[in-house]
Design an enzyme around this catalytic site. Structure first.
Site, PDB file in Angstrom:
ATOM      1  N   LEU A 102       0.812  -1.215   0.000  1.00  0.00           N
ATOM      2  CA  LEU A 102       0.000   0.000   0.000  1.00  0.00           C
ATOM      3  C   LEU A 102       0.843   1.262   0.000  1.00  0.00           C
ATOM      4  O   LEU A 102       0.523   2.235  -0.690  1.00  0.00           O
ATOM      5  CB  LEU A 102      -0.941  -0.018   1.204  1.00  0.00           C
TER       6      LEU A 102
ATOM      7  N   SER B 111      -9.047 -10.470  13.196  1.00  0.00           N
ATOM      8  CA  SER B 111      -9.015  -9.008  13.192  1.00  0.00           C
ATOM      9  C   SER B 111      -9.494  -8.378  14.496  1.00  0.00           C
ATOM     10  O   SER B 111     -10.418  -8.857  15.147  1.00  0.00           O
ATOM     11  CB  SER B 111      -9.911  -8.502  12.063  1.00  0.00           C
TER      12      SER B 111
ATOM     13  N   GLY C  41       4.219   1.666  -0.986  1.00  0.00           N
ATOM     14  CA  GLY C  41       4.990   1.815  -2.218  1.00  0.00           C
ATOM     15  C   GLY C  41       4.109   1.939  -3.450  1.00  0.00           C
ATOM     16  O   GLY C  41       4.397   2.725  -4.359  1.00  0.00           O
TER      17      GLY C  41
ATOM     18  N   ARG D 290       1.240   0.788  17.982  1.00  0.00           N
ATOM     19  CA  ARG D 290       0.349   1.308  16.933  1.00  0.00           C
ATOM     20  C   ARG D 290      -1.098   0.975  17.261  1.00  0.00           C
ATOM     21  O   ARG D 290      -1.409  -0.127  17.688  1.00  0.00           O
ATOM     22  CB  ARG D 290       0.710   0.673  15.582  1.00  0.00           C
TER      23      ARG D 290
ATOM     24  N   ARG E 146      -3.833  -2.630  21.805  1.00  0.00           N
ATOM     25  CA  ARG E 146      -3.339  -4.000  21.652  1.00  0.00           C
ATOM     26  C   ARG E 146      -2.309  -4.400  22.698  1.00  0.00           C
ATOM     27  O   ARG E 146      -2.325  -5.525  23.191  1.00  0.00           O
ATOM     28  CB  ARG E 146      -2.712  -4.147  20.255  1.00  0.00           C
TER      29      ARG E 146
HETATM   30  C1  LIG Z   1      -2.832 -10.127   9.191  1.00  0.00           C
HETATM   31  C2  LIG Z   1      -2.664  -8.642   9.229  1.00  0.00           C
HETATM   32  C3  LIG Z   1      -3.774  -7.818   9.238  1.00  0.00           C
HETATM   33  C4  LIG Z   1      -3.637  -6.440   9.268  1.00  0.00           C
HETATM   34  N1  LIG Z   1      -4.750  -5.654   9.290  1.00  0.00           N
HETATM   35  C5  LIG Z   1      -4.612  -4.316   9.328  1.00  0.00           C
HETATM   36  C6  LIG Z   1      -5.757  -3.478   9.327  1.00  0.00           C
HETATM   37  O1  LIG Z   1      -6.887  -3.935   9.309  1.00  0.00           O
HETATM   38  N2  LIG Z   1      -5.561  -2.140   9.340  1.00  0.00           N
HETATM   39  C7  LIG Z   1      -4.316  -1.581   9.369  1.00  0.00           C
HETATM   40  O2  LIG Z   1      -4.207  -0.364   9.372  1.00  0.00           O
HETATM   41  N3  LIG Z   1      -3.218  -2.369   9.325  1.00  0.00           N
HETATM   42  C8  LIG Z   1      -3.334  -3.699   9.312  1.00  0.00           C
HETATM   43  N4  LIG Z   1      -2.213  -4.488   9.294  1.00  0.00           N
HETATM   44  C9  LIG Z   1      -0.899  -3.864   9.103  1.00  0.00           C
HETATM   45  C10 LIG Z   1      -0.728  -3.495   7.628  1.00  0.00           C
HETATM   46  O3  LIG Z   1      -1.262  -4.513   6.821  1.00  0.00           O
HETATM   47  C11 LIG Z   1       0.718  -3.273   7.222  1.00  0.00           C
HETATM   48  O4  LIG Z   1       1.372  -2.479   8.163  1.00  0.00           O
HETATM   49  C12 LIG Z   1       0.796  -2.590   5.869  1.00  0.00           C
HETATM   50  O5  LIG Z   1       0.032  -3.275   4.927  1.00  0.00           O
HETATM   51  C13 LIG Z   1       2.231  -2.467   5.390  1.00  0.00           C
HETATM   52  O6  LIG Z   1       2.210  -1.903   4.106  1.00  0.00           O
HETATM   53  P1  LIG Z   1       3.560  -1.554   3.364  1.00  0.00           P
HETATM   54  O7  LIG Z   1       3.183  -1.038   2.033  1.00  0.00           O
HETATM   55  O8  LIG Z   1       4.403  -0.694   4.240  1.00  0.00           O
HETATM   56  O9  LIG Z   1       4.329  -2.951   3.243  1.00  0.00           O
HETATM   57  P2  LIG Z   1       3.896  -4.354   2.534  1.00  0.00           P
HETATM   58  O10 LIG Z   1       2.467  -4.441   2.198  1.00  0.00           O
HETATM   59  O11 LIG Z   1       4.489  -5.399   3.426  1.00  0.00           O
HETATM   60  O12 LIG Z   1       4.672  -4.329   1.171  1.00  0.00           O
HETATM   61  C14 LIG Z   1       6.064  -4.505   1.136  1.00  0.00           C
HETATM   62  C15 LIG Z   1       6.479  -4.467  -0.308  1.00  0.00           C
HETATM   63  O13 LIG Z   1       7.894  -4.442  -0.352  1.00  0.00           O
HETATM   64  C16 LIG Z   1       8.361  -5.406  -1.271  1.00  0.00           C
HETATM   65  N5  LIG Z   1       9.713  -5.770  -0.830  1.00  0.00           N
HETATM   66  C17 LIG Z   1      10.129  -6.052   0.424  1.00  0.00           C
HETATM   67  N6  LIG Z   1      11.447  -6.258   0.428  1.00  0.00           N
HETATM   68  C18 LIG Z   1      11.860  -6.116  -0.839  1.00  0.00           C
HETATM   69  C19 LIG Z   1      13.123  -6.212  -1.475  1.00  0.00           C
HETATM   70  N7  LIG Z   1      14.246  -6.483  -0.803  1.00  0.00           N
HETATM   71  N8  LIG Z   1      13.169  -6.013  -2.811  1.00  0.00           N
HETATM   72  C20 LIG Z   1      12.048  -5.723  -3.539  1.00  0.00           C
HETATM   73  N9  LIG Z   1      10.850  -5.606  -2.976  1.00  0.00           N
HETATM   74  C21 LIG Z   1      10.758  -5.800  -1.649  1.00  0.00           C
HETATM   75  C22 LIG Z   1       7.333  -6.498  -1.254  1.00  0.00           C
HETATM   76  O14 LIG Z   1       7.417  -7.226  -2.441  1.00  0.00           O
HETATM   77  C23 LIG Z   1       6.056  -5.670  -1.139  1.00  0.00           C
HETATM   78  O15 LIG Z   1       5.667  -5.225  -2.399  1.00  0.00           O
HETATM   79  C24 LIG Z   1      -2.347  -5.867   9.291  1.00  0.00           C
HETATM   80  C25 LIG Z   1      -1.231  -6.691   9.292  1.00  0.00           C
HETATM   81  C26 LIG Z   1      -1.383  -8.066   9.285  1.00  0.00           C
HETATM   82  C27 LIG Z   1      -0.176  -8.915   9.370  1.00  0.00           C
END
Ligand SMILES: Cc1cc2nc3c(=O)[nH]c(=O)nc-3n(C[C@H](O)[C@H](O)[C@H](O)COP(=O)(O)OP(=O)(O)OC[C@H]3O[C@@H](n4cnc5c(N)ncnc54)[C@H](O)[C@@H]3O)c2cc1C
Length: 666
Positions: free
Chosen positions: A43, A284, A45, A463, A337
């Site tokens: 989300l 959740s 990136g 958080r 939490r």
């Molecule tokens: C089960 C679960 C339920 C959740 N529910 C909620 C919710 O209801 N509400 C809420 O606010 N938050 C929730 N969270 C937290 C939230 O989902 C995450 O904090 C958030 O989605 C992280 O988004 P992000 O874009 O930072 O990272 P991510 O979605 O983890 O994306 C990481 C990206 O980086 C890429 N990547 C990583 N390392 C590399 C590398 N070395 N080279 C190339 N690409 C790489 C991956 O391919 C991916 O595209 C939940 C978390 C979990 C585990």
């Protein structure tokens, strides 16, 4: 070294307005000459890549999955916060700001959190415009529910699939730019190093995970959006692939790593069932809107339940201890939490756990089913004293709200949660720590930015639920696209960055050497063997409760496992082919370094705050005891070769708009 967080002076709202103006520093024509690399298309990136491309930059985006749609963000279930006050329950920008600072136990930067609260409402508008199908109420307006740590309903949701729907929105926006040629997407590519030229981030080294080819990519700035590092614990609710490598590689190149020990242990996860497991499943937090958490009041009842001699549904109301409602009457089951997790652990440690291992409490929907059933019977002019009918009607309401989560529980545990309470226990879920960034979301490496869960910025030591998606999308859609312009304005005339520079050559050589060294170890143990051992130490000694002795032991033991890993790991296959075991080994190598820094950070922080609970520092009734005089700072660690040698830098936290007090949810 004192850290310059680049927070301008003036009242909070003006700070953000000032920064919006930086967009003018790069006019649209100039942006066509500027390349930006975005590592990660979750989300954070994905939204950043789409917005940067829309603004005119040339974007190269990388993810290790076969599609951005499979980023870990897709797992987010419960919702996303925004201060819209649609429920008329007194919500406001200030209230969201205040709740978030308090929820984080006063360990976050005020200005960042306020900016987050300010843009929160825009996120919902943006996503609705993209077609994200948020839940609506009967009249067609967007619906809200409550999450922990707040007394208003500000969480927007799409059943239990909010992350998936939001990600599809961001992915559609990205696809439009891919079609226009403004984003070049590199799926199944893993960033393995950052390339710095004259001290600035100018590119990355990535491995094509399908062919094994090592590639050089250049840009004028690099944005890390690689998610969190909860998988350092081996077992967590994170996607299996989530890892720290991108964040750790920039750390090794000069980006400070902030508050690594701030981890969130989520109270409502399906309990561990045995050693065979490689993944834990979240139930959740939205379930705490209606589910009531309890354990038996009497030890003998708990024991009888554990031995299968008594069913929870047979236990009379007066024999149940709704311990959150008892201890925290005003927030009840909706405490934050960290508080809910510790309370569950406390009950289980005291012998009241309800599964075979004694590490589970109940999350019970019987009252909600009754309440909703009676309401429905009234609405439909049916007999509200007909117990079966009420149960059926109530079950339908609960199924409408949480059906997919109940189904997931049933499939995993093989028990029907409409008929018997769910069993839950805390599990590692989210990492508040991450790369240190200034107000512009820039790390200590010029030109290297970090957004979403990979940075440390907004959540302090804990958080609040539904705030991660808010932060990721705030960073990606609204903050970074403005602030990066400030930096890139100096690059209008720089021209393309050559990948033939010696810095690229050297970084590529280092990556190849690391891969060759790992493959030639030819030891006897698979990668998971080391990862599991690391995870066990992390959970036992650096997990929900920590103490000085355990943390010292953890540091030594992790260093020992790391040594063994390099001597005895067995990685089949070759470097120039699809080799998932090699990819895993490269990630675990970084976890083995991060784990030690994590313990070092937890050891140095002689206080308890949020998710960081040091047993030595607790109040009489077992709550976290902060030490604001000595620890009201962000701990930002500088890499010096070995995690044990990392050097601490402090960013003092100033609270001008929120008064520092002992957190209370009573
Ligand atoms: C089960 C679960 C339920 C959740 N529910 C909620 C919710 O209801 N509400 C809420 O606010 N938050 C929730 N969270 C937290 C939230 O989902 C995450 O904090 C958030 O989605 C992280 O988004 P992000 O874009 O930072 O990272 P991510 O979605 O983890 O994306 C990481 C990206 O980086 C890429 N990547 C990583 N390392 C590399 C590398 N070395 N080279 C190339 N690409 C790489 C991956 O391919 C991916 O595209 C939940 C978390 C979990 C585990």
């Amino acid at each position: 070294m004192a850290l310059d967080s680049k927070i301008p002076n003036g009242p909070i709202s003006d700070k953000w307005t000032d920064y919006k103006n930086h967009i003018n520093l790069v006019n649209p024509a100039n942006k066509r000459n500027i390349d930006v690399i975005v590592v990660g298309t979750g989300l954070a990136g994905g939204s950043a890549a789409a917005t940067l491309a829309e603004l005119g930059y040339n974007v190269k985006a990388f993810c290790f999955q076969d599609s951005p749609r499979r980023a870990h963000s897709i797992a987010a279930q419960g919702g996303i916060n925004a201060a819209k006050n649609y429920q008329g329950d007194g919500d406001s920008t200030f209230r969201l700001f205040y709740d978030t600072v308090k929820g984080g136990d006063y360990r976050s930067r005020e200005a960042n959190v306020h900016r987050l609260a300010e843009v929160s409402a825009n996120i919902i508008d943006q996503c609705v415009a993209q077609g994200v199908p948020f839940a609506r109420d009967y009249g067609g307006l967007l619906d809200n529910r409550s999450f922990g740590g707040v007394l208003v309903s500000r969480t927007f949701y799409a059943k239990g699939q909010t992350g998936q729907q939001l990600l599809l929105g961001a992915y559609s926006a990205m696809n439009r730019q891919i079609g226009r040629g403004k984003i070049k997407m590199y799926n199944r590519h893993e960033m393995l190093d950052l390339v710095k030229v004259d001290g600035k981030a100018r590119g990355i080294i990535a491995r094509n995970l399908v062919t094994g080819e090592i590639e050089r990519h250049s840009a004028h700035a690099v944005v890390i959006a690689s998610g969190g590092y909860g998988n350092v614990f081996f077992l967590s609710t994170n996607a299996m692939g989530s890892n720290v490598t991108a964040a750790w590689k920039i750390h090794k190149k000069g980006a400070f790593f902030a508050n690594p020990c701030y981890t969130q242990i989520h109270p409502t996860c399906i309990p561990v069932s045995g050693d065979h497991q490689s993944k834990l499943t979240l139930m959740s937090e939205s379930l705490r809107n209606d589910g009531r958490i309890w354990v038996p009041k009497k030890l003998e009842d708990a024991q009888a339940i554990r031995e299968g001699k008594l069913k929870p549904t047979q236990l009379a109301e007066e024999d149940r201890d709704y311990y959150l409602e008892r201890r925290y009457p005003s927030f009840g089951n909706l405490v934050p939490r960290d508080v809910a997790s510790r309370a569950a652990k406390e009950r289980c440690d005291a012998g009241f756990g309800v599964n075979k291992t004694g590490e589970a409490v109940y999350l019970d929907f019987a009252s909600a089913i009754q309440r909703y059933g009676k309401e429905q019977a009234k609405i439909k002019h049916l007999d509200e004293n007909d117990a079966d009918l009420v149960k059926q009607l109530g079950t339908e309401v609960v199924a409408n709200k949480y059906g997919n989560l109940f189904q997931m529980y049933d499939k995993i545990v093989d028990e029907n949660p409409y008929q018997t309470p769910m069993m839950i226990y805390p599990a590692v879920h989210y990492t508040m720590g991450g790369t240190w960034v200034d107000y512009n979301l820039q790390t200590t490496i010029p030109g290297c930015f970090s957004i979403g869960e990979s940075n440390f910025s907004d959540h302090g030591a804990n958080r609040l639920g539904a705030s991660a998606l808010m932060q990721g999308l705030a960073d990606g859609y609204f903050v970074l696209p403005y602030t990066i312009g400030d930096y890139l304005s100096a690059d209008i005339r720089t021209g393309k960055i050559s990948i033939d520079l010696p810095e690229f050559e050297e970084a590529e050589k280092n990556v190849k050497n690391q891969i060759d060294a790992l493959l030639s170890t030819n030891g006897t143990k698979p990668v998971d063997y080391f990862h599991k051992r690391l995870g066990k130490i992390m959970w036992d000694k650096v997990g929900m409760a920590r103490n000085e002795q355990g943390l010292k032991e953890a540091q030594e033991e992790i260093a020992q496992i790391r040594e063994e890993f390099y001597k005895d790991v067995l990685i089949p296959g070759t470097a120039d082919s699809f080799n998932p075991e090699l990819a895993k080994a490269l990630r675990v190598a970084d976890f083995l370094e991060l784990g030690e820094l994590f313990a070092k950070d937890a050891l140095h922080r002689n206080e308890s705050c949020g998710g960081h609970f040091r047993e030595e520092y607790q109040t009489e009734d077992g709550e976290a005891m902060r030490d604001d005089e000595n620890f009201a700072y962000v701990a930002a660690w500088e890499y010096k070769g070995n995690p044990s040698d990392a050097v601490l830098h402090k960013e003092d936290l100033k609270f001008e708009n929120v008064k520092l007090v002992q957190r209370s949810y009573k």
